[in-house]
Design a protein around this motif. Sequence first.
Motif, PDB file in Angstrom:
ATOM      1  N   LEU A 148      99.646  36.057  62.784  1.00  0.00           N
ATOM      2  CA  LEU A 148      98.535  35.105  62.862  1.00  0.00           C
ATOM      3  C   LEU A 148      98.211  34.745  64.305  1.00  0.00           C
ATOM      4  CD1 LEU A 148      99.303  32.680  59.897  1.00  0.00           C
ATOM      5  CD2 LEU A 148      97.579  34.478  60.010  1.00  0.00           C
ATOM      6  N   ASN A 149      99.224  34.730  65.151  1.00  0.00           N
ATOM      7  CA  ASN A 149      98.997  34.434  66.559  1.00  0.00           C
ATOM      8  C   ASN A 149      98.138  35.519  67.197  1.00  0.00           C
ATOM      9  OD1 ASN A 149      99.372  32.818  68.878  1.00  0.00           O
ATOM     10  ND2 ASN A 149     101.055  34.113  69.570  1.00  0.00           N
ATOM     11  N   ILE A 150      98.443  36.771  66.903  1.00  0.00           N
ATOM     12  CA  ILE A 150      97.668  37.898  67.416  1.00  0.00           C
ATOM     13  C   ILE A 150      96.273  37.912  66.800  1.00  0.00           C
ATOM     14  CG2 ILE A 150      97.541  40.413  67.607  1.00  0.00           C
ATOM     15  CD1 ILE A 150      99.738  39.090  69.288  1.00  0.00           C
ATOM     16  N   GLU A 151      96.195  37.595  65.523  1.00  0.00           N
ATOM     17  CA  GLU A 151      94.890  37.547  64.855  1.00  0.00           C
ATOM     18  C   GLU A 151      93.996  36.483  65.489  1.00  0.00           C
ATOM     19  OE1 GLU A 151      92.924  36.880  60.421  1.00  0.00           O
ATOM     20  OE2 GLU A 151      95.072  36.615  60.730  1.00  0.00           O
ATOM     21  N   GLY A 152      94.590  35.340  65.834  1.00  0.00           N
ATOM     22  CA  GLY A 152      93.819  34.284  66.477  1.00  0.00           C
ATOM     23  C   GLY A 152      93.266  34.740  67.816  1.00  0.00           C
ATOM     24  N   ALA A 153      94.094  35.437  68.610  1.00  0.00           N
ATOM     25  CA  ALA A 153      93.632  35.946  69.907  1.00  0.00           C
ATOM     26  C   ALA A 153      92.521  36.965  69.712  1.00  0.00           C
ATOM     27  CB  ALA A 153      94.804  36.582  70.660  1.00  0.00           C
ATOM     28  N   TYR A 154      92.687  37.835  68.729  1.00  0.00           N
ATOM     29  CA  TYR A 154      91.672  38.861  68.450  1.00  0.00           C
ATOM     30  C   TYR A 154      90.331  38.234  68.047  1.00  0.00           C
ATOM     31  CZ  TYR A 154      89.094  42.252  65.645  1.00  0.00           C
ATOM     32  OH  TYR A 154      88.108  43.041  65.114  1.00  0.00           O
ATOM     33  N   LEU A 155      90.371  37.309  67.098  1.00  0.00           N
ATOM     34  CA  LEU A 155      89.137  36.690  66.630  1.00  0.00           C
ATOM     35  C   LEU A 155      88.469  35.864  67.721  1.00  0.00           C
ATOM     36  CD1 LEU A 155      90.183  35.573  63.024  1.00  0.00           C
ATOM     37  CD2 LEU A 155      88.728  37.503  63.678  1.00  0.00           C
ATOM     38  N   HIS A 156      89.273  35.186  68.540  1.00  0.00           N
ATOM     39  CA  HIS A 156      88.728  34.385  69.634  1.00  0.00           C
ATOM     40  C   HIS A 156      87.983  35.276  70.617  1.00  0.00           C
ATOM     41  CE1 HIS A 156      89.553  30.436  72.014  1.00  0.00           C
ATOM     42  NE2 HIS A 156      88.291  30.757  71.973  1.00  0.00           N
ATOM     43  N   MET A 157      88.599  36.380  71.012  1.00  0.00           N
ATOM     44  CA  MET A 157      87.972  37.294  71.964  1.00  0.00           C
ATOM     45  C   MET A 157      86.729  37.957  71.379  1.00  0.00           C
ATOM     46  SD  MET A 157      89.671  37.138  74.800  1.00  0.00           S
ATOM     47  CE  MET A 157      89.769  35.396  74.410  1.00  0.00           C
ATOM     48  N   LEU A 158      86.800  38.330  70.096  1.00  0.00           N
ATOM     49  CA  LEU A 158      85.654  38.953  69.449  1.00  0.00           C
ATOM     50  C   LEU A 158      84.485  37.975  69.372  1.00  0.00           C
ATOM     51  CD1 LEU A 158      84.523  41.414  67.950  1.00  0.00           C
ATOM     52  CD2 LEU A 158      85.410  40.427  65.829  1.00  0.00           C
ATOM     53  N   THR A 159      84.776  36.729  69.031  1.00  0.00           N
ATOM     54  CA  THR A 159      83.730  35.704  68.981  1.00  0.00           C
ATOM     55  C   THR A 159      83.104  35.498  70.354  1.00  0.00           C
ATOM     56  OG1 THR A 159      84.836  34.565  67.163  1.00  0.00           O
ATOM     57  CG2 THR A 159      83.245  33.287  68.447  1.00  0.00           C
ATOM     58  N   ASP A 160      83.940  35.505  71.397  1.00  0.00           N
ATOM     59  CA  ASP A 160      83.425  35.311  72.749  1.00  0.00           C
ATOM     60  C   ASP A 160      82.509  36.445  73.167  1.00  0.00           C
ATOM     61  OD1 ASP A 160      84.841  33.008  72.869  1.00  0.00           O
ATOM     62  OD2 ASP A 160      86.504  33.833  74.005  1.00  0.00           O
ATOM     63  N   ALA A 161      82.847  37.665  72.752  1.00  0.00           N
ATOM     64  CA  ALA A 161      81.979  38.799  73.065  1.00  0.00           C
ATOM     65  C   ALA A 161      80.611  38.614  72.408  1.00  0.00           C
ATOM     66  CB  ALA A 161      82.627  40.099  72.594  1.00  0.00           C
ATOM     67  N   ILE A 162      80.618  38.101  71.183  1.00  0.00           N
ATOM     68  CA  ILE A 162      79.357  37.854  70.478  1.00  0.00           C
ATOM     69  C   ILE A 162      78.569  36.740  71.160  1.00  0.00           C
ATOM     70  CG2 ILE A 162      78.340  37.087  68.296  1.00  0.00           C
ATOM     71  CD1 ILE A 162      80.739  38.388  66.875  1.00  0.00           C
ATOM     72  N   VAL A 163      79.278  35.684  71.590  1.00  0.00           N
ATOM     73  CA  VAL A 163      78.620  34.583  72.305  1.00  0.00           C
ATOM     74  C   VAL A 163      78.017  35.085  73.613  1.00  0.00           C
ATOM     75  CG1 VAL A 163      79.011  32.404  73.515  1.00  0.00           C
ATOM     76  CG2 VAL A 163      80.015  32.763  71.261  1.00  0.00           C
ATOM     77  N   ALA A 164      78.761  35.928  74.340  1.00  0.00           N
ATOM     78  CA  ALA A 164      78.242  36.488  75.591  1.00  0.00           C
ATOM     79  C   ALA A 164      76.989  37.312  75.330  1.00  0.00           C
ATOM     80  CB  ALA A 164      79.320  37.352  76.260  1.00  0.00           C
ATOM     81  N   PHE A 165      76.959  38.020  74.218  1.00  0.00           N
ATOM     82  CA  PHE A 165      75.765  38.776  73.839  1.00  0.00           C
ATOM     83  C   PHE A 165      74.583  37.829  73.624  1.00  0.00           C
ATOM     84  CE2 PHE A 165      73.028  40.696  70.561  1.00  0.00           C
ATOM     85  CZ  PHE A 165      72.657  41.853  71.231  1.00  0.00           C
TER      86      PHE A 165
END
Length: 296
Positions: A148-165
């Motif tokens: 879950l810790n790794i999943e949280g990091a993954y989802l956070h980074m993926l969301t940030d990429a979408i926000v940057a877009f």
Amino acid sequence: MHDHSNCDHHKPASYSTAFAVGVTLNAAFVIIEIAYGVMSKSLSLLADAGHNVGDVLGLLMGWGAAFLATRPATARRTYGYRRSSIMAALGNSALLLVAVGAIAWEAIQRLSEPVHVPGNIVMAVAGVGILVNGGTALMFVKGRKDDLNIEGAYLHMLTDAIVAFGVVIAGYALRQTGYWWIDPLSSLVIVALITMGSWKLLRKSFDLAIDAVPQGVDPAAVRRFLESRPGVQGVCDLHIWAMSTTETALTAHLVMPTGCQEHFAADLAHELVHEFSIEHSTIQIDPDFGSCSLAV
């Protein structure tokens, strides 16, 4: 009769390199965003920079939690330092909410006091953000289903990429139309997205801090499972809580008038790991309900 089973646990894969690279890339990107945000007077870049500061803290928190989870227990800290990851998540989410409040206030002020912002710079810097956040997310994609810790990091980074877009789209619209209000408005949209994620993190970490049943574990299903074991006539004093952001513990009293077989508790512990990912279980066998003084 009291049985405690602490069966062998699968050692999680190490993501220290991924955390180190992710922290370095995101920290460098924060500096770039702040510099260009100040030079271009872009609040959307500064807002995203504030979010990426949270990303760096989140990655450091995950990295630290992964390290602390490997530290051995002591006579005083019998669970080791596992729960430090929960407390770090609680503090991090609170700080993020304070930060987005300040950004929202500045954005509202800019709606009444417009500032010219060059769209090209916004687009270029946010484009780098897509690469940084998207690349960091890819480093965690393999382990997201097991930790879950790794999943949280993954989802956070993926969301940030979408926000940057989204910031790139705002920069393009700003360049094409020249409407000054696009920058503060996009900032408010970013703030809304950050707030939703931060609020969810705050609620989840608070629940874990007060020993609520972790998300993903159905306590009713666990009770039915325990009640279905051979010889079990009832379950009382059932408690399920998080030892850390990745480990779950359980204690329960099983009413078994005829007793149990020698390896009953050990076998049950393995089944709880397999069925519910509950790694730490303490099972007490009681002859009748009268022994369950804390029945719930």
